[in-house]
Write an enzyme that holds these catalytic residues in place. Structure first.
Site, PDB file in Angstrom:
ATOM      1  N   HIS A 146     145.139  65.634  60.114  1.00  0.00           N
ATOM      2  CA  HIS A 146     143.748  65.855  60.519  1.00  0.00           C
ATOM      3  C   HIS A 146     143.594  67.196  61.230  1.00  0.00           C
ATOM      4  O   HIS A 146     142.674  67.973  60.949  1.00  0.00           O
ATOM      5  CB  HIS A 146     143.334  64.695  61.435  1.00  0.00           C
ATOM      6  N   GLU A 172     143.966  69.948  58.764  1.00  0.00           N
ATOM      7  CA  GLU A 172     142.745  70.058  57.936  1.00  0.00           C
ATOM      8  C   GLU A 172     141.683  70.891  58.654  1.00  0.00           C
ATOM      9  O   GLU A 172     140.987  71.705  58.053  1.00  0.00           O
ATOM     10  CB  GLU A 172     142.226  68.653  57.634  1.00  0.00           C
ATOM     11  N   HIS A 173     141.561  70.715  59.962  1.00  0.00           N
ATOM     12  CA  HIS A 173     140.639  71.535  60.750  1.00  0.00           C
ATOM     13  C   HIS A 173     141.092  72.986  60.823  1.00  0.00           C
ATOM     14  O   HIS A 173     140.274  73.905  60.810  1.00  0.00           O
ATOM     15  CB  HIS A 173     140.549  70.987  62.182  1.00  0.00           C
ATOM     16  N   GLU A 208     141.819  73.338  67.880  1.00  0.00           N
ATOM     17  CA  GLU A 208     141.441  72.259  66.972  1.00  0.00           C
ATOM     18  C   GLU A 208     142.186  70.958  67.273  1.00  0.00           C
ATOM     19  O   GLU A 208     141.666  69.885  67.017  1.00  0.00           O
ATOM     20  CB  GLU A 208     141.690  72.681  65.520  1.00  0.00           C
ATOM     21  N   GLU A 262     137.110  64.225  68.951  1.00  0.00           N
ATOM     22  CA  GLU A 262     136.583  63.478  67.814  1.00  0.00           C
ATOM     23  C   GLU A 262     137.189  62.078  67.779  1.00  0.00           C
ATOM     24  O   GLU A 262     136.490  61.070  67.606  1.00  0.00           O
ATOM     25  CB  GLU A 262     136.903  64.215  66.514  1.00  0.00           C
TER      26      GLU A 262
END
Length: 1080
Positions: free
Chosen positions: A162, A165-166, A240, A262
């Site tokens: 994740h 990916e950011h 990130e 998040e």
């Protein structure tokens, strides 16, 4: 946003993570068909907005409000069958890619097929040097799609896939700026631009209708995934992912990071927590036993070295699947790819990334877990119970998958579906949770659960689930139910309506669900023969012979079952915060003074880097269009305004593949104020109660058999230049053109014959609505905050908030008791709403289809209109309600906040100019992105301008801050006054805004967009004028706009949905800044 209520609670929406939270401006609105909103694979792209959003970029600006609580539809969706494409045009001829041509570019042609279902030539290529596989799909669709997908199985819950990916989109070899991704957001005509992480793979898709723009996007994405800067830049990993933050050695250390915050938001939502526990418990022995998104407790264990190694291991062409789709040159696709792929040698990564199968359990498992709950209400009635199965040890064949999808819909897909109906009517719980089939991973899963369960009823729920499944296996399904489901499937396939979610991306996700596991990428795209075989088998053997063995073998006799009980814990959120604080205190205690000074210096260094913009010369490396590439005129929808029996009718002559789309609009002008909060439940009652002659099940099945779905919902908006709002009830329907008479007959039946007499069903509606609103508070607090601010600032906002905001939730709490005490009064009120709405006077009919169908349907429309009363009961009512102007903090159990501030800029004398759209977008993509997200650590931060009401609002999403975010909002005017942008930056902002305005729309969305413009008085002349103002936006416009939005700083209202601890801290820092309301 315009949304339907999903047929069932998604099982896997919590398993997908996006590169960024995209709040589509409410100004653009969702203008797709709510009932046509086909559910994309169970990924449910809800983090950026519903996949059904089609017209998010209409030049209407925010004001349209369709409360999510209010939208009701019947048979508008069908599990994952609904996303597959069907033939809509004659098979075209495409440029062939010869074997020799492919060989010259380094590829071999593995296989080639014509996919009749989507009228496409599909070729599977293999890059000879690396083994990278490429699907090249050619057709006439101008909405071109590219995607690169890597298999990325994590070994722990640090969130490494994740975070990567950011991070890869934060600069690359050819595009060495901070975030070329954001530059594309600012100045591209993209129809899709994001990235997302599954439990076992990571996808990087883009889409655009402009070929030049499309290949700009492709190049940026290819360079980003294969040559990112982040593997050499720890700052990106810190930004990130996670880092320690210390502004001053005397202060406390805190965690910061976009993904970290998040995931704190994800782990604050009970439904998400349950979904994650279920997936991990079902597959403890493979990669699905950990959280690819990251557990906030584990994320700080991830090191930069592990981060870099993960990219080296898995982000390699040998481990990639690449997809192209659309009307672009297939040879050029290979030419672009060869430039990148030829730089690599073959890698063993495909072997190390393979997903292992989970062996089936020999006996069931039972788990009891806690979730964070508020202190209000009876906690003993807030348990959740879910039963989950891993259905197979090996992948299922397409025929079985198709039958399972069908079975899923039969059992759960509509309010009349037996498993769903029996559970909800049992009174044992409030709403379904984590329910349905999930087949996008290696092994399919099925689950069914209830939330809002009393402690003493937990065991009863499990027993009822098992007993109901046994009964379905023994007795089978009603023939009418089977016919209704079959029609729903075939209608969805023919319609191929994916909203604004590009059709090519929908197909890519279907294909990749097999391809990523080294299976046939063509198979998921070809449904015609398996569907035909299934229909034949049902006709010959009966549905019981088809579905009962599936229930028995895959569910009832399957020992791989995990039952999960979730218990509410009012201390859990606080305990987790205390645990995190203790960890950080120990970290600080172990540091020397020099260490602390160095950490404070590093914190300042990172912030400085985050807040320092890239120089203009660096930004020029990111490819973009120029104004010459932009059409000077907006897209016009053919619209003929006429009448039938004295009622205004709008006709839109568009190719719809023999489908008729219609909206019938009724005015709310005669409705009493006190009845307004009942309107969403009135809409649901129309669709889910019976008539004198038909039970609601029979009526529901009739709609499924004869139409493509019917929905009913309220719509409100301010109208620029008018005091009174636009307030309507919209009834939407669709059917094959040959069944238009059935469609209008059923719409009349719903509106005039449904009886409001079923007290127990209505009580269920209230409980379900309350459960949905409570879930929305936790997961979409920014929407609740926005609605609350709008309700303080304009009448339309107040009306919408009464039907879908915090006021509505409070109303539902009161109504739950009133249903038992005064059902007769409630039933009478529902009848009064009907009498206040239904009338030919003030009615408008909107229709979208080809010219012949529009002519043929007129008799059906005339008959429908003749049956309506001439006038509504009662006279016109004056709407003037607003909430008191005040700063409000809404308390919920959460680890992150949602922070809003808004004001009316028309009150300053500001007159609308098209440049406002450019400026608003620029503020979101620069000032707020850099300060609220990048530096502040929130998952999202954006602004929105409702040009109908004049309300300018700021909102943040999953935000670790509160007052700090409000201070950033207040600094926006000074940011604009100090802005110095060159012409290239300004051009980019203009192009990006035009991209929003000129969104790609399917025919139903075009017709609906035209209706909304008609209702709000937005003329084609005004659209042209605004477009010209957008195209001529200047730096002076930015400076002038600063004065207008200063009113938000000086006279605006702030609303935060936040934790009690953060609200208390804010009120201590700024004495009684917020008036506190407890919501959960």
């Amino acid at each position: 946003m315009l949304r339907t209520v999903s047929c069932l609670a998604s099982r896997s929406s919590s398993s997908l993570f996006f590169r960024f939270f995209r709040q589509f401006p409410r100004s653009y609105m969702s203008l797709t068909s709510s009932t046509a909103a086909l559910r994309v694979p169970s990924r449910n792209l809800r983090r950026i907005s519903s996949p059904s959003v089609a017209g998010r970029r209409l030049l209407l600006r925010r004001g349209l409000r369709i409360p999510s609580a209010a939208v009701r539809s019947v048979n508008g969706q069908f599990s994952r069958l609904s996303v597959r494409a069907v033939a809509t045009q004659p098979a075209p001829l495409y440029p062939d890619v010869g074997q020799d041509e492919a060989e010259k570019l380094g590829f071999e042609k593995v296989s080639e097929e014509f996919i009749s279902e989507c009228k496409s030539k599909a070729i599977l290529f293999k890059h000879k040097k690396t083994g990278c596989e490429v699907m090249s799909v050619s057709n006439e669709d101008e909405n071109k799609v590219f995607g690169v997908v890597f298999r990325t199985p994590p070994k722990d819950s640090t969130g490494i896939p994740h975070i990567l990916e950011h991070s890869v989109l934060c600069g690359s070899r050819k595009y060495p700026v901070k975030e070329p991704f954001v530059e594309l957001l600012k100045g591209s005509l993209h129809t899709f631009l994001n990235a997302f992480t599954y439990p076992d793979r990571t996808c990087y898709p883009v889409a655009s209708t402009n070929t030049k723009d499309f290949y700009n996007l492709v190049d940026v994405y290819l360079d980003a995934v294969f040559f990112p800067k982040c593997v050499d830049d720890a700052h990106t990993f810190q930004q990130e992912g996670w880092h320690y933050e210390l502004n001053d050695p005397s202060e406390d250390i805190s965690y910061k990071g976009v993904v970290f915050n998040e995931m704190k938001g994800v782990y604050s939502q009970p439904d998400n927590i349950l979904g994650r526990i279920a997936q991990q418990a079902l597959s403890p022995e493979n990669t699905y036993g950990v959280d690819s998104g990251g557990d906030p407790k584990d994320i700080p264990n991830l090191t930069f070295e592990e981060f870099k190694e993960f990219h080296r291991q898995y982000y390699h062409p040998s481990n990639a699947r690449i997809w192209f789709y659309g009307d672009d040159d297939p040879v050029h696709r290979l030419r672009v790819l060869s430039e990148y792929l030829d730089m690599f040698e073959a890698s063993p990564s495909p072997n190390s990334s393979k997903i292992k199968f989970q062996k089936l359990f020999s006996e069931p498992v039972r788990l009891v877990e806690k979730y964070p709950a508020g202190r209000d209400g009876d906690l003993k009635k807030k348990h959740m119970l879910c039963v989950n199965w891993l259905l197979s040890e090996k992948p299922l064949d397409l025929q079985t998958q198709l039958a399972l999808g069908f079975l899923d819909h039969l059992m759960l897909g509509t309010p009349a579906s037996p498993l769903r109906k029996i559970l909800l009517e049992s009174g044992l719980g409030e709403a379904l949770v984590s329910s349905g089939l999930s087949d996008e991973l290696l092994q399919p899963q099925f689950g069914i659960g209830l939330k809002g369960v009393s402690e003493e009823n937990v065991q009863k729920v499990e027993e009822l689930i098992m007993d109901t499944l046994k009964k379905l296996a023994e007795e089978g399904f009603d023939n009418d139910a089977v016919e209704a489901s079959m029609n729903t499937i075939e209608f969805s396939l023919r319609e191929n309506n994916t909203g604004s979610f590009p059709r090519g991306l929908s197909l890519m996700l279907q294909s990749i669900s097999k391809w990523i596991y080294d299976m046939d990428p063509f198979e998921p795209l070809k449904y015609t023969e398996p569907l035909k075989a299934l229909k034949t088998r049902i006709a010959e053997e009966g549905s019981k012979a088809v579905f009962s063995p599936l229930i028995e073998k895959l569910i009832l006799n399957n020992s791989h079952r995990v039952t999960i009980e979730m218990q509410p814990d009012p201390e859990k959120a606080t305990q987790e915060e205390v645990e995190e604080k203790n960890i950080l205190e120990k970290v600080k205690a172990a540091m020397t003074e020099e260490d602390l000074a160095e950490l404070a210096r590093a914190t300042e260094e990172l912030k400085l880097k985050q807040e320092t913009p890239d120089p203009p010369e660096a930004l020029r490396c990111v490819p973009s269009l120029n104004l010459g590439d932009i059409p000077k005129e907006p897209t016009y929808v053919p619209t003929e305004v006429g009448d039938i029996n004295g009622v205004k009718v709008l006709r839109h002559d568009l190719f719809t593949n023999d489908i008729i789309y219609t909206e019938v609009v009724f005015d709310i002008g005669s409705l009493k104020h006190e009845l307004l909060p009942l309107v969403p439940l009135f809409c649901q009652s129309l669709l889910e109660m019976g008539t004198k002659d038909l039970t609601f099940v029979q009526l529901n099945q009739l709609i499924g058999r004869k139409t493509g779905g019917i929905s009913v919902y309220p719509l409100t908006s301010s109208v620029r230049g008018k005091d009174e709002p636009c307030s309507k009830i919209i009834v939407r329907g669709k059917s094959m053109a040959g069944r238009a008479d059935d469609l209008f007959n059923l719409m009349n039946c719903l509106l005039q014959e449904v009886q409001f007499t079923d007290q127990q069903r209505f009580k269920q509606f209230v409980s379900q609505s309350r459960a949905r609103m409570e879930n929305r508070l936790r997961g979409s607090g920014h929407g609740i905050a926005a609605a609350r601010m709008d309700a303080m600032l304009n009448i339309a906002g107040w009306m919408s908030e009464q039907m879908g905001g915090l006021s509505y939730l409070e109303f539902l709490h009161t109504l739950e008791k009133k249903v038992d005490e005064d059902w007769e009064g409630i039933s009478s009120s529902l009848e009064e709403i009907r009498r206040s709405l239904l009338a030919r006077n003030g009615c408008i009919v909107n229709m979208t289809a080809d010219g012949k169908s529009l002519t043929n349907v007129e008799k059906s429309v005339a008959k429908f209109l003749d049956l309506l009363p001439e006038n509504p009961s009662g006279g016109l009512v004056t709407w003037d309600g607003r909430l008191p102007l005040r700063n409000e903090a809404i308390v919920i159990p959460t680890q992150v906040n949602y922070v809003g501030k808004a004001g009316n800029i028309y009150s300053t004398g500001y007159e609308l100019d098209g440049s406002a759209y450019v400026i608003s977008k620029h503020i979101s993509n620069t000032w707020l992105w850099d300060r609220v997200r990048v530096s502040g650590g929130a998952y999202g931060g954006f602004c929105d301008f409702d040009s109908h009401s004049g309300v300018f609002s700021y909102l943040s999403y999953r935000d670790p801050n509160l007052l700090k975010t409000l201070d950033i909002y207040d600094g926006t005017g000074d940011f604009l006054r100090g802005l110095d942008v060159d012409q290239e930056t300004l051009t980019k902002a203009i192009i990006g805004t035009i991209g929003d305005v000129d969104s790609y729309q399917l025919p139903d969305a075009k017709g609906y967009s035209s209706l909304l413009r008609h209702l709000l008085g937005v003329t084609d002349e005004e659209r042209q004028r605004k477009r010209e103002e957008i195209l001529t936006t200047s730096l002076k416009d930015f400076k002038d706009f600063a004065q207008a939005i200063d009113v938000v700083r000086d006279k605006g209202v702030a609303v935060a949905v936040a934790s009690a601890e953060d609200i208390d801290a804010a009120n201590n820092e700024r004495s009684n800044f917020f008036e506190v309301k407890k919501a959960l």
